[in-house]
Design a protein around this motif. Structure first.
Motif, PDB file in Angstrom:
ATOM      1  N   LEU A  68       0.818  -1.202   0.000  1.00  0.00           N
ATOM      2  CA  LEU A  68       0.000   0.000   0.000  1.00  0.00           C
ATOM      3  C   LEU A  68       0.860   1.263   0.000  1.00  0.00           C
ATOM      4  N   LEU A  69       1.867   1.292   0.866  1.00  0.00           N
ATOM      5  CA  LEU A  69       2.733   2.467   0.939  1.00  0.00           C
ATOM      6  C   LEU A  69       3.524   2.653  -0.358  1.00  0.00           C
ATOM      7  N   ALA A  70       3.973   1.556  -0.955  1.00  0.00           N
ATOM      8  CA  ALA A  70       4.700   1.655  -2.222  1.00  0.00           C
ATOM      9  C   ALA A  70       3.804   2.226  -3.313  1.00  0.00           C
ATOM     10  N   THR A  71       2.547   1.796  -3.341  1.00  0.00           N
ATOM     11  CA  THR A  71       1.613   2.302  -4.347  1.00  0.00           C
ATOM     12  C   THR A  71       1.297   3.772  -4.113  1.00  0.00           C
ATOM     13  N   LEU A  72       1.089   4.154  -2.859  1.00  0.00           N
ATOM     14  CA  LEU A  72       0.858   5.564  -2.544  1.00  0.00           C
ATOM     15  C   LEU A  72       2.062   6.416  -2.921  1.00  0.00           C
ATOM     16  N   THR A  73       3.253   5.880  -2.691  1.00  0.00           N
ATOM     17  CA  THR A  73       4.473   6.602  -3.066  1.00  0.00           C
ATOM     18  C   THR A  73       4.532   6.812  -4.574  1.00  0.00           C
ATOM     19  N   ALA A  74       4.251   5.743  -5.338  1.00  0.00           N
ATOM     20  CA  ALA A  74       4.285   5.844  -6.799  1.00  0.00           C
ATOM     21  C   ALA A  74       3.252   6.842  -7.309  1.00  0.00           C
ATOM     22  N   LEU A  75       2.050   6.824  -6.733  1.00  0.00           N
ATOM     23  CA  LEU A  75       1.007   7.761  -7.155  1.00  0.00           C
ATOM     24  C   LEU A  75       1.384   9.200  -6.798  1.00  0.00           C
ATOM     25  N   THR A  76       1.964   9.389  -5.634  1.00  0.00           N
ATOM     26  CA  THR A  76       2.392  10.731  -5.236  1.00  0.00           C
ATOM     27  C   THR A  76       3.471  11.260  -6.168  1.00  0.00           C
ATOM     28  N   ILE A  77       4.404  10.405  -6.518  1.00  0.00           N
ATOM     29  CA  ILE A  77       5.458  10.837  -7.446  1.00  0.00           C
ATOM     30  C   ILE A  77       4.869  11.122  -8.823  1.00  0.00           C
ATOM     31  N   GLY A  78       3.849  10.355  -9.207  1.00  0.00           N
ATOM     32  CA  GLY A  78       3.148  10.687 -10.452  1.00  0.00           C
ATOM     33  C   GLY A  78       2.563  12.084 -10.390  1.00  0.00           C
ATOM     34  N   GLY A  79       1.971  12.443  -9.244  1.00  0.00           N
ATOM     35  CA  GLY A  79       1.448  13.798  -9.067  1.00  0.00           C
ATOM     36  C   GLY A  79       2.543  14.849  -9.108  1.00  0.00           C
ATOM     37  N   ILE A  80       3.690  14.529  -8.519  1.00  0.00           N
ATOM     38  CA  ILE A  80       4.835  15.449  -8.553  1.00  0.00           C
ATOM     39  C   ILE A  80       5.239  15.739  -9.998  1.00  0.00           C
ATOM     40  N   LEU A  81       5.273  14.687 -10.809  1.00  0.00           N
ATOM     41  CA  LEU A  81       5.682  14.866 -12.202  1.00  0.00           C
ATOM     42  C   LEU A  81       4.648  15.679 -12.975  1.00  0.00           C
ATOM     43  N   LEU A  82       3.361  15.401 -12.757  1.00  0.00           N
ATOM     44  CA  LEU A  82       2.319  16.131 -13.478  1.00  0.00           C
ATOM     45  C   LEU A  82       2.374  17.628 -13.171  1.00  0.00           C
ATOM     46  N   VAL A  83       2.604  17.958 -11.900  1.00  0.00           N
ATOM     47  CA  VAL A  83       2.643  19.373 -11.512  1.00  0.00           C
ATOM     48  C   VAL A  83       4.010  19.985 -11.808  1.00  0.00           C
TER      49      VAL A  83
ATOM     50  N   LEU B 273       6.717  19.163 -13.788  1.00  0.00           N
ATOM     51  CA  LEU B 273       7.302  19.300 -15.122  1.00  0.00           C
ATOM     52  C   LEU B 273       6.722  20.486 -15.887  1.00  0.00           C
ATOM     53  N   LYS B 274       5.534  20.960 -15.459  1.00  0.00           N
ATOM     54  CA  LYS B 274       4.940  22.136 -16.107  1.00  0.00           C
ATOM     55  C   LYS B 274       5.555  23.435 -15.604  1.00  0.00           C
ATOM     56  N   ASN B 275       6.227  23.372 -14.463  1.00  0.00           N
ATOM     57  CA  ASN B 275       6.689  24.607 -13.807  1.00  0.00           C
ATOM     58  C   ASN B 275       8.192  24.827 -13.898  1.00  0.00           C
ATOM     59  N   PHE B 276       8.917  23.860 -14.429  1.00  0.00           N
ATOM     60  CA  PHE B 276      10.372  24.014 -14.520  1.00  0.00           C
ATOM     61  C   PHE B 276      10.809  23.734 -15.955  1.00  0.00           C
ATOM     62  N   ALA B 277      11.611  24.619 -16.478  1.00  0.00           N
ATOM     63  CA  ALA B 277      11.985  24.553 -17.884  1.00  0.00           C
ATOM     64  C   ALA B 277      12.852  23.339 -18.176  1.00  0.00           C
ATOM     65  N   PRO B 278      12.643  22.688 -19.329  1.00  0.00           N
ATOM     66  CA  PRO B 278      13.545  21.594 -19.733  1.00  0.00           C
ATOM     67  C   PRO B 278      14.988  22.071 -19.762  1.00  0.00           C
ATOM     68  N   GLY B 279      15.870  21.243 -19.262  1.00  0.00           N
ATOM     69  CA  GLY B 279      17.281  21.603 -19.192  1.00  0.00           C
ATOM     70  C   GLY B 279      17.693  22.150 -17.842  1.00  0.00           C
ATOM     71  N   SER B 280      16.734  22.598 -17.031  1.00  0.00           N
ATOM     72  CA  SER B 280      17.073  23.056 -15.689  1.00  0.00           C
ATOM     73  C   SER B 280      17.358  21.853 -14.799  1.00  0.00           C
ATOM     74  N   ARG B 281      18.095  22.079 -13.703  1.00  0.00           N
ATOM     75  CA  ARG B 281      18.427  20.971 -12.804  1.00  0.00           C
ATOM     76  C   ARG B 281      17.183  20.385 -12.171  1.00  0.00           C
ATOM     77  N   ALA B 282      16.206  21.229 -11.853  1.00  0.00           N
ATOM     78  CA  ALA B 282      14.965  20.737 -11.254  1.00  0.00           C
ATOM     79  C   ALA B 282      14.211  19.839 -12.219  1.00  0.00           C
ATOM     80  N   HIS B 283      14.129  20.248 -13.494  1.00  0.00           N
ATOM     81  CA  HIS B 283      13.420  19.446 -14.499  1.00  0.00           C
ATOM     82  C   HIS B 283      14.110  18.101 -14.698  1.00  0.00           C
ATOM     83  N   SER B 284      15.437  18.121 -14.802  1.00  0.00           N
ATOM     84  CA  SER B 284      16.180  16.877 -14.986  1.00  0.00           C
ATOM     85  C   SER B 284      16.030  15.953 -13.782  1.00  0.00           C
ATOM     86  N   ALA B 285      16.018  16.553 -12.582  1.00  0.00           N
ATOM     87  CA  ALA B 285      15.856  15.752 -11.368  1.00  0.00           C
ATOM     88  C   ALA B 285      14.478  15.097 -11.332  1.00  0.00           C
ATOM     89  N   LEU B 286      13.454  15.819 -11.753  1.00  0.00           N
ATOM     90  CA  LEU B 286      12.106  15.257 -11.779  1.00  0.00           C
ATOM     91  C   LEU B 286      12.010  14.100 -12.774  1.00  0.00           C
TER      92      LEU B 286
END
Length: 366
Positions: free
Chosen positions: A282-297, A299-312
């Motif tokens: 359950l915790l692994a699935t919640l973690t994966a879903l949360t990270i999916g939410g992190i990526l959806l939000v 990647l729209k806010n950090f420009a490609p090529g920035s360290r934050a975008h690459s880290a995401l």
């Protein structure tokens, strides 16, 4: 996260920025090497656990333990000690000196690797301090890491000693989780310090509500990763991965029917194999879903090529790999190679999440 990890994360970037650039590269690379060695330590620890090797050395010799047995008489002495504990009689009785040597070497390498890491930390630290290449505050912090590494060895022995109890063939799950958690706290603290030395200045602030939400989700994801790793430690300690080897259902049910067999209820979370494995899933699935939410939000806010975008982007790949490793380990009934890689990559995923968190230091809403 622990007070130690928070203290490490609060290190002043201004002081690191004052260091010469080539000194920052050198010292951060040294700390990255230590982090890779810590990952190796976690992997070796997984091998010793999955092969039942962790109880093969009956004494703790922090200094003289650097040297392995050099005579047949010493091997016989160590084997005789091992024959006095329940694990030998219940699992390995009659496997002889040669069989003992096979499990001995895994545990000896685990302990040797820990001692080697201590040298890799303390010797360069002394040199860098004498040469004035690091600040006094950083030197004190790194010396604290050395002390905590020694404490981790003591926690390891505290864990191993629990396996010498009558009718016991393994260490107590709670002590196993304590040992694993202490290793990950030290790993996180060293890694964050390395990030702060390599990149002392945060990236230009991103003033948006999306950036602020991304940071909040990253903190949530970090907490979930830590909880999932702890649940994984209990899964390993109770051998819960060897039952219910189907996915996504457990014996045909989403929630196993014997989830709450023990009383009080909390005891199921650390001792009931069905509950322990379900909680980890359950915790692994919640973690994966949360990270999916992190990526959806994010990647729209950090420009490609920035360290934050690459880290995401790296975070997305890391969680996908780790989730697949977990399912594979379960379906194959925890072979040594899969269990070891899954345990080690959990630390890699945590490291990537910390890299994301470090890259978002300048993100805020105004």
């Amino acid at each position: 996260m622990s007070h130690l990890a928070k203290a490490a994360m609060s290190s002043s970037p201004a002081r690191h920025a004052d260091m010469a650039p080539h000194h920052r590269r050198l010292i951060s690379n040294w700390l990255f090497v230590l982090c890779f060695m810590l990952l190796g330590m976690i992997a070796i620890g997984g091998i010793t656990r999955l092969t039942g090797s962790g109880l093969s050395i009956m004494d703790w010799q922090p200094v003289s333990g650097f040297i392995p047995p050099l005579s047949h008489a010493e091997w016989e002495r160590l084997f005789a000690l091992y024959q006095t504990i329940p694990q030998y009689h219940l699992q390995h009785e009659g496997f002889g000196l040669e069989g003992f040597q096979k499990i001995f070497w895994a545990e000896w390498i685990h302990r040797f690797w820990g001692r080697l890491m201590g040298l890799v930390l303390i010797v360069p630290l002394i040199w860098f301090t004498i040469r004035g290449m690091i600040t006094r505050g950083l030197a004190l912090r790194l010396f604290l890491f050395f002390i905590l590494g020694g404490l981790q060895g003591a926690i390891g022995w505290f864990m191993v000693a629990s396996g010498f109890r009558p009718d016991s063939t393994a260490v107590e799950p709670v002590r196993l989780v304590l040992h694993l958690s202490a290793a990950l706290i030290l790993y996180s603290a060293v890694l964050w310090t390395a990030f702060s030395i390599r990149w002392p200045e945060p990236q230009p602030s991103v003033a948006s509500a999306g950036a602020r939400l991304t940071k909040k989700l990253v903190w949530l994801g970090t907490a979930l990763i830590c909880l999932t790793i702890i649940a994984g430690g209990f899964t390993a300690g109770t051998h819960a991965g060897f039952v219910y080897n189907t996915f996504p259902l457990m014996d045909g049910h989403l929630v196993p029917t014997d989830y709450a067999n023990l009383t009080p209820l909390w005891l199921n979370w650390v001792a009931n194999k069905a509950a322990v494995q379900f909680d980890h899933r359950l915790l692994a699935t919640l973690t994966a879903l949360t990270i999916g939410g992190i990526l959806l939000v994010g990647l729209k806010n950090f420009a490609p090529g920035s360290r934050a975008h690459s880290a995401l982007m790296a975070l997305g790949w890391a969680v996908a790999i780790q989730y697949a490793l977990g399912v594979t380990t379960l379906l194959l009934v925890v072979p040594v190679w899969a269990g070891t890689v899954h345990q080690t990559f959990a630390a890699v995923l945590l490291g990537v999440m910390l890299y994301v968190l470090h890259g978002l230091r300048g993100a805020s809403a105004r």
